[in-house]
Design an enzyme around this catalytic site. Structure first.
Site, PDB file in Angstrom:
ATOM      1  NE  ARG A  93    -111.481   8.081 -29.544  1.00 20.52           N
ATOM      2  CZ  ARG A  93    -111.125   6.915 -30.049  1.00 20.52           C
ATOM      3  NH1 ARG A  93    -111.288   5.818 -29.347  1.00 20.52           N
ATOM      4  NH2 ARG A  93    -110.593   6.823 -31.249  1.00 20.52           N
ATOM      5  CE  LYS A 139    -103.187   2.652 -27.616  1.00 20.52           C
ATOM      6  NZ  LYS A 139    -103.928   3.003 -28.832  1.00 20.52           N
ATOM      7  CG  ASP A 140    -100.858   4.191 -32.327  1.00 18.34           C
ATOM      8  OD1 ASP A 140    -101.782   3.426 -31.983  1.00 18.34           O
ATOM      9  OD2 ASP A 140    -100.836   5.409 -32.063  1.00 18.34           O
ATOM     10  CB  CYS A 170    -102.094  -1.666 -35.285  1.00 12.67           C
ATOM     11  SG  CYS A 170    -100.341  -1.718 -35.659  1.00 12.67           S
ATOM     12  NE  ARG A 206    -107.067  -3.710 -27.262  1.00 13.22           N
ATOM     13  CZ  ARG A 206    -107.429  -3.112 -26.130  1.00 13.22           C
ATOM     14  NH1 ARG A 206    -107.780  -3.837 -25.082  1.00 13.22           N
ATOM     15  NH2 ARG A 206    -107.445  -1.798 -26.026  1.00 13.22           N
ATOM     16  NE  ARG A 207    -109.583   0.311 -25.436  1.00  8.67           N
ATOM     17  CZ  ARG A 207    -108.994   1.449 -25.769  1.00  8.67           C
ATOM     18  NH1 ARG A 207    -109.546   2.240 -26.679  1.00  8.67           N
ATOM     19  NH2 ARG A 207    -107.862   1.811 -25.197  1.00  8.67           N
ATOM     20  NE  ARG A 210    -110.546   7.527 -36.384  1.00 11.41           N
ATOM     21  CZ  ARG A 210    -109.697   8.035 -37.282  1.00 11.41           C
ATOM     22  NH1 ARG A 210    -109.970   7.949 -38.569  1.00 11.41           N
ATOM     23  NH2 ARG A 210    -108.596   8.651 -36.901  1.00 11.41           N
TER      24      ARG A 210
END
Length: 336
Positions: free
Chosen positions: A175, A92-93, A262, A147-148, A169
């Site tokens: 996190r 996905k990166d 991305c 997106r989230r 981040r």
């Protein structure tokens, strides 16, 4: 060289293969898994070469420094300069543009594609929101992904729920630490990453695609090497999983056609069903959740030498439908 050996039986005269990896715990775990598989199929030892990328050292928001592709460029430079023999990326990166001189040698079988909620007291999203509404405040949910954010905010708006998304981040420990310290009520992370780190027990809820469609390529890994190294490319191909490679080709074609980076608020998931049938779901939204476009397409895909081309055509067609419905107005500045 800063490296870590993966000790597996190998011929004494075999030179170690140098695998480039980011230094994060997740990247090291993923690369270690691939290293063992490469040793198994090639009979050669693999040495992990830790490479620091700009994305690892910058504290700026990903959207400001070029999206998740900033985690890839330093590894690709090391490949092209011959300092490593191959690299492992979270797919996905990976930017959708094919880099000159490099080959995507393998896409191993995909892990769980879903996003995961890690919440205080192990609560599910609706339970968390309900509890905090009773306390007179919104649930504060952290994520670094537009997106989230778009899908969480759209979910809350549809239910009249009180939810505040907070941009964050940092690595997995950082996190989850926001929740443990009480700074946030929950964070959203990729299930695949938590599984690979052995931390699946910390997941409060898997967010199924009905609630949140993942990022294009989420849960999949990419093994990249120099295109001129045909022997290694062929050897690494033994780790390729055709159904995964074809599915992510459809998702990435959608992303590329939208000309979205991305870290744009774009989601895509291709799933296999029935007899060679691929369904592709795509979402484009704005991060505040006020507008969310969701469309699907499906088509027969034969797993032969044309399968990726067929999948890319499906992704392209769905992206064109999204654009015709106004997707370009939701994504901000499109990547060129």
């Amino acid at each position: 060289m800063n490296g870590q050996a993966i000790t597996e039986p190998a011929p004494a005269d075999s030179a170690p293969l140098r695998l480039g990896t980011r230094r994060s715990a997740l990247a090291m775990a993923q690369s270690g898994m691939v290293a063992r598989d490469v040793t198994r199929v090639t009979g050669r030892p693999v040495e992990l070469v830790e490479i620091t990328t700009y994305g690892d050292t910058s504290r700026e928001a990903l959207a400001q420094i070029g999206g998740t592709g900033v985690f890839v460029s330093a590894l690709r430079d090391a490949l092209l300069e011959g300092r490593i023999d191959f690299a492992v990326h979270s797919l996905k990166d990976l930017p959708t543009a094919a880099p000159e001189g490099l080959a995507l040698a393998a896409v191993p079988e995909r892990e769980d594609v879903r996003d995961a909620l890690v919440a205080a007291e192990g609560l599910a999203l609706d339970e968390l929101v309900e509890k905090l509404e009773g306390a007179g405040r919104p649930a504060r949910v952290g994520t670094g992904s537009p997106r989230r954010m778009a899908q969480l905010n759209a979910w809350a708006a549809a239910r009249g729920a009180q939810l505040e998304t907070v941009a964050i981040r940092g690595n997995v420990d950082t996190r989850i630490g926001y929740v443990a310290s009480g700074g946030l009520d929950a964070v959203v992370l990729a299930t695949a990453g938590l599984n690979r780190l052995g931390r699946s027990a910390e997941i409060s809820q898997h967010l199924d695609p009905e609630l949140m469609i993942p990022a294009p390529g989420q849960g999949a890994l990419a093994i990249e090497c120099r295109a001129a190294d045909t022997g290694l490319t062929a050897a690494l191909a033994a780790l390729d999983h055709a159904p995964t490679r074809v599915a992510v080709a459809a998702e990435r074609a959608l992303l590329a056609t939208l000309e979205a980076g991305c870290s744009a608020p774009v989601a895509a998931l291709a799933t296999w069903g029935g007899e060679n049938e691929l369904q592709l779901d795509g979402v484009v939204g704005d991060p505040d959740g006020t507008a969310l476009l969701k469309m699907s397409a499906n088509g027969p895909i034969v797993l032969d030498e044309t399968a990726e081309q067929q999948a890319r055509a499906l992704g392209h067609a769905l992206a064109e439908r999204l654009l015709a419905a106004g997707a370009d107005t939701l994504m901000g500045e499109r990547a060129r």
